[in-house]
Write a protein that holds these residues in place. Structure first.
Motif, short mmCIF file in Angstrom:
data_model
loop_
_atom_site.label_atom_id
_atom_site.label_comp_id
_atom_site.label_asym_id
_atom_site.label_seq_id
_atom_site.Cartn_x
_atom_site.Cartn_y
_atom_site.Cartn_z
N THR A 154 20.66 48.02 58.34
CA THR A 154 21.94 47.47 58.92
C THR A 154 22.88 47.61 57.66
OG1 THR A 154 23.28 46.17 60.14
CG2 THR A 154 21.59 45.26 58.87
N ARG A 155 24.12 47.94 57.78
CA ARG A 155 25.39 47.57 56.97
C ARG A 155 26.40 46.79 57.46
NH1 ARG A 155 26.92 53.44 54.04
NH2 ARG A 155 24.74 54.04 53.25
N PHE A 156 25.96 46.04 58.51
CA PHE A 156 26.70 44.96 59.18
C PHE A 156 26.86 43.82 58.24
CE2 PHE A 156 27.85 41.54 62.02
CZ PHE A 156 28.75 41.94 62.74
N PRO A 157 27.97 43.17 57.90
CA PRO A 157 29.35 43.35 58.79
C PRO A 157 30.08 44.20 58.25
CG PRO A 157 29.37 41.31 57.77
CD PRO A 157 28.18 41.82 57.47
N PHE A 158 30.44 44.29 56.82
CA PHE A 158 31.38 44.97 56.08
C PHE A 158 30.67 46.27 55.26
CE2 PHE A 158 32.09 40.26 55.69
CZ PHE A 158 33.46 40.15 56.85
N GLY A 159 29.54 46.36 55.41
CA GLY A 159 28.99 47.74 54.55
C GLY A 159 28.84 47.75 53.33
N PHE A 160 28.85 46.44 52.42
CA PHE A 160 28.77 46.40 51.17
C PHE A 160 27.42 46.77 50.83
CE2 PHE A 160 32.23 42.91 51.30
CZ PHE A 160 33.22 43.83 51.21
N THR A 161 26.43 46.30 51.57
CA THR A 161 25.05 46.67 51.26
C THR A 161 24.30 47.05 52.38
OG1 THR A 161 24.17 44.37 51.63
CG2 THR A 161 24.74 44.82 49.48
N GLU A 162 23.10 47.74 52.29
CA GLU A 162 22.36 48.37 53.37
C GLU A 162 21.05 47.37 53.12
OE1 GLU A 162 20.55 52.50 55.21
OE2 GLU A 162 21.34 52.39 53.21
N ARG A 163 20.92 46.78 54.09
CA ARG A 163 19.61 45.91 54.10
C ARG A 163 18.47 46.39 54.98
NH1 ARG A 163 17.99 40.91 52.58
NH2 ARG A 163 20.29 40.46 51.84
N ARG A 164 17.29 46.71 54.30
CA ARG A 164 16.30 47.50 55.24
C ARG A 164 14.80 46.60 55.32
NH1 ARG A 164 17.90 51.35 51.18
NH2 ARG A 164 16.07 50.80 49.84
N ILE A 165 14.27 46.54 56.34
CA ILE A 165 12.98 46.14 56.69
C ILE A 165 12.07 46.85 57.13
CG2 ILE A 165 13.82 43.74 56.50
CD1 ILE A 165 13.44 43.75 59.64
N GLU A 166 10.82 46.99 57.04
CA GLU A 166 9.60 47.80 57.36
C GLU A 166 8.83 47.21 58.35
OE1 GLU A 166 7.33 49.91 54.62
OE2 GLU A 166 9.37 50.74 53.43
N VAL A 167 8.66 47.76 59.51
CA VAL A 167 7.72 47.17 60.61
C VAL A 167 6.36 48.35 60.65
CG1 VAL A 167 7.49 46.62 62.84
CG2 VAL A 167 9.55 46.14 61.73
N THR A 168 5.30 47.63 60.76
CA THR A 168 4.12 48.40 60.71
C THR A 168 3.53 48.36 61.90
OG1 THR A 168 3.93 48.47 58.14
CG2 THR A 168 2.06 49.03 59.65
N LEU A 169 3.33 49.30 62.63
CA LEU A 169 2.41 49.04 63.84
C LEU A 169 0.88 49.43 63.55
CD1 LEU A 169 4.53 51.06 66.24
CD2 LEU A 169 4.61 48.51 66.08
N ARG A 170 0.08 48.55 63.46
CA ARG A 170 -1.25 48.50 63.26
C ARG A 170 -1.96 48.98 64.62
NH1 ARG A 170 -1.75 47.17 58.01
NH2 ARG A 170 -0.18 45.55 57.25
N ARG A 171 -1.86 50.29 64.91
CA ARG A 171 -2.43 51.01 65.71
C ARG A 171 -3.06 52.37 65.67
NH1 ARG A 171 1.60 51.67 70.50
NH2 ARG A 171 1.81 49.53 70.65
N ASP A 172 -4.24 52.51 66.33
CA ASP A 172 -4.73 53.89 66.01
C ASP A 172 -4.14 54.76 67.06
OD1 ASP A 172 -6.05 52.89 63.99
OD2 ASP A 172 -8.18 52.80 64.96
N ILE A 173 -3.57 56.02 66.59
CA ILE A 173 -3.00 56.79 67.46
C ILE A 173 -4.10 58.09 67.55
CG2 ILE A 173 -1.18 58.34 68.30
CD1 ILE A 173 0.78 56.16 66.87
N LEU A 174 -4.62 58.58 68.54
CA LEU A 174 -5.72 59.60 68.48
C LEU A 174 -4.95 60.88 69.12
CD1 LEU A 174 -8.65 60.58 68.12
CD2 LEU A 174 -9.18 60.31 70.63
N VAL A 175 -4.92 61.70 67.97
CA VAL A 175 -4.33 63.20 68.26
C VAL A 175 -5.01 64.29 68.38
CG1 VAL A 175 -2.31 64.90 67.37
CG2 VAL A 175 -2.31 62.53 67.01
#
Length: 390
Positions: A154-175
């Motif tokens: 997000t860059r809210f509210p003034f767009g001075f910085t872009e803050r990021r967070i990572e979310v990891t889904l620890r789930r096995d996906i069989l393809v």
């Protein structure tokens, strides 16, 4: 070399930094520095008030952006069956666990390996609320995909910085392997379909063809109109009543240098098994480590689940066929070895053996079904390659 080094260093720094200053933020910081220099140089109280307000705005911007990303939870709802190299619909649900505070201007993107290459934008997620979005996922390879990571920013509210967070889904996906046709696969299926029908012709109720009379056949099947037209005895032939049984064998004894061919062989097995199962025929699928009959012991997804995780087993001896009346399809880097074990042996047994050259067209874009002259090795082996029929 220096350019590559600095590019890698920059990528490593950017991946580790959770907050990145934007162009607007740099301009705002430069303005703060100018105001601070002017305030200290002139000792003007008004400039100090402006400087304090600007610093407070910068601090509040960082605090609000951090609160907007806090307590966001992601859930990925996937379909039960996912084949490779085909876009599948999935649902992404974003929960805001903050009871009273909403989250504003949230971007969601998938990192490498997630199969999700778009960016979703949520203008506002109410406190304690959830938003759901339908997305398309695409996985380029078969197998198990673990720890799929997504990124909120997000860059809210003034767009001075872009803050990021990572979310990891620890789930096995069989393809699963791809079940869609690749170069040459459709020609192979068409040729095999004709041979399977020819192999299972006999006495039944579905008309198959008119052919010349053979000794010891019953006269009740003679077609007198066709006989009068040709001058020779002609009989009506019907398809057998029982369901067709197709035996598919994948040879796992594959050397490491043939790993790419093995992947093509797995893809071909998945495509043939899927297509043959759709036609209603029974399937007996085997490898050195696996044995399943459809529909007695499962469905087509039983085979696809195995093929999703199968690996070569170099040095593991292959086995011979155990279905006397089935139509046989064997995929091996050494068809001569399978022929010596009984695959395709005998005059009345119909078989298709695919070797190292079977998928050469798939790599170059040329159709794999192009006819070629049988080599001396082909003639010495009692089997029929699908593009060397007859």
């Amino acid at each position: 070399m220096k350019t590559r080094f600095w590019a890698r260093l920059r990528a490593a720094v950017e991946s580790s930094v959770r907050q990145q200053v934007t162009r607007a933020g740099l301009l705002y910081t430069f303005t703060i520095i100018l105001v601070a220099m002017a305030a200290f140089a002139s000792a003007n109280n008004l400039l100090f008030l402006i400087l304090a307000a600007m610093l407070a705005t910068l601090l509040v911007s960082g605090l609000i952006s951090r609160l907007s990303l806090a307590s966001l939870e992601l859930d990925l709802l996937l379909p039960e069956h996912i084949p490779a190299r085909r876009k599948v619909a999935a649902r992404i649900v974003v929960h805001n666990l903050k009871r009273w505070m909403p989250s504003f201007s949230i971007h969601l993107s998938g990192l490498a390996g997630t199969g999700f290459d778009k960016i979703l934008y949520f203008p506002v997620i109410a406190g304690g609320g959830s938003l759901e979005e339908t997305v398309e996922l695409y996985f380029a390879r078969r197998g198990t995909h673990r720890e799929n990571s997504f990124q909120f920013s997000t860059r809210f509210p003034f767009g001075f910085t872009e803050r990021r967070i990572e979310v990891t889904l620890r789930r096995d996906i069989l393809v699963y392997p791809p079940v869609d046709a690749q170069a040459g696969f459709e020609e192979l299926l068409a040729a095999l379909t004709g041979e399977i029908e020819a192999h299972y012709r006999g006495s039944g109720h579905d008309f198959y063809r008119i052919r010349p009379y053979e000794a010891s056949e019953s006269a009740r099947h003679v077609d007198w109109k066709a006989t009068a037209h040709t001058g020779d005895l002609q009989v009506r032939e019907f398809a057998r009543d029982e369901e067709h049984l197709v035996a598919i064998y994948l040879d796992l004894d594959t050397a490491p240098e043939h790993a790419e061919w093995f992947e093509k062989g797995v893809d071909c097995c998945a495509f043939l098994a899927w297509s043959i199962a759709q036609s209603g025929a029974r399937i007996h699928f085997r490898t050195q480590e696996f044995d399943a009959r459809l529909p007695e012991e499962g469905d087509i997804y039983t085979i696809l689940k195995y093929l999703a995780l199968v690996k070569p087993a170099w040095g593991k001896a292959a086995t011979g066929p155990d279905d006397e009346n089935s139509f046989q399809i064997a995929i091996s880097p050494n068809p001569e070895r399978l022929a010596s074990l009984g695959w395709g042996a005998g005059e009345e047994r119909s078989a298709c053996l695919l070797g190292l050259d079977a998928f050469a067209g798939a790599a170059t874009g040329a159709p794999s079904g192009a006819a070629r002259e049988p080599t001396a090795a082909d003639k010495n082996v009692h089997h029929r390659h699908w593009n060397d029929r007859g």
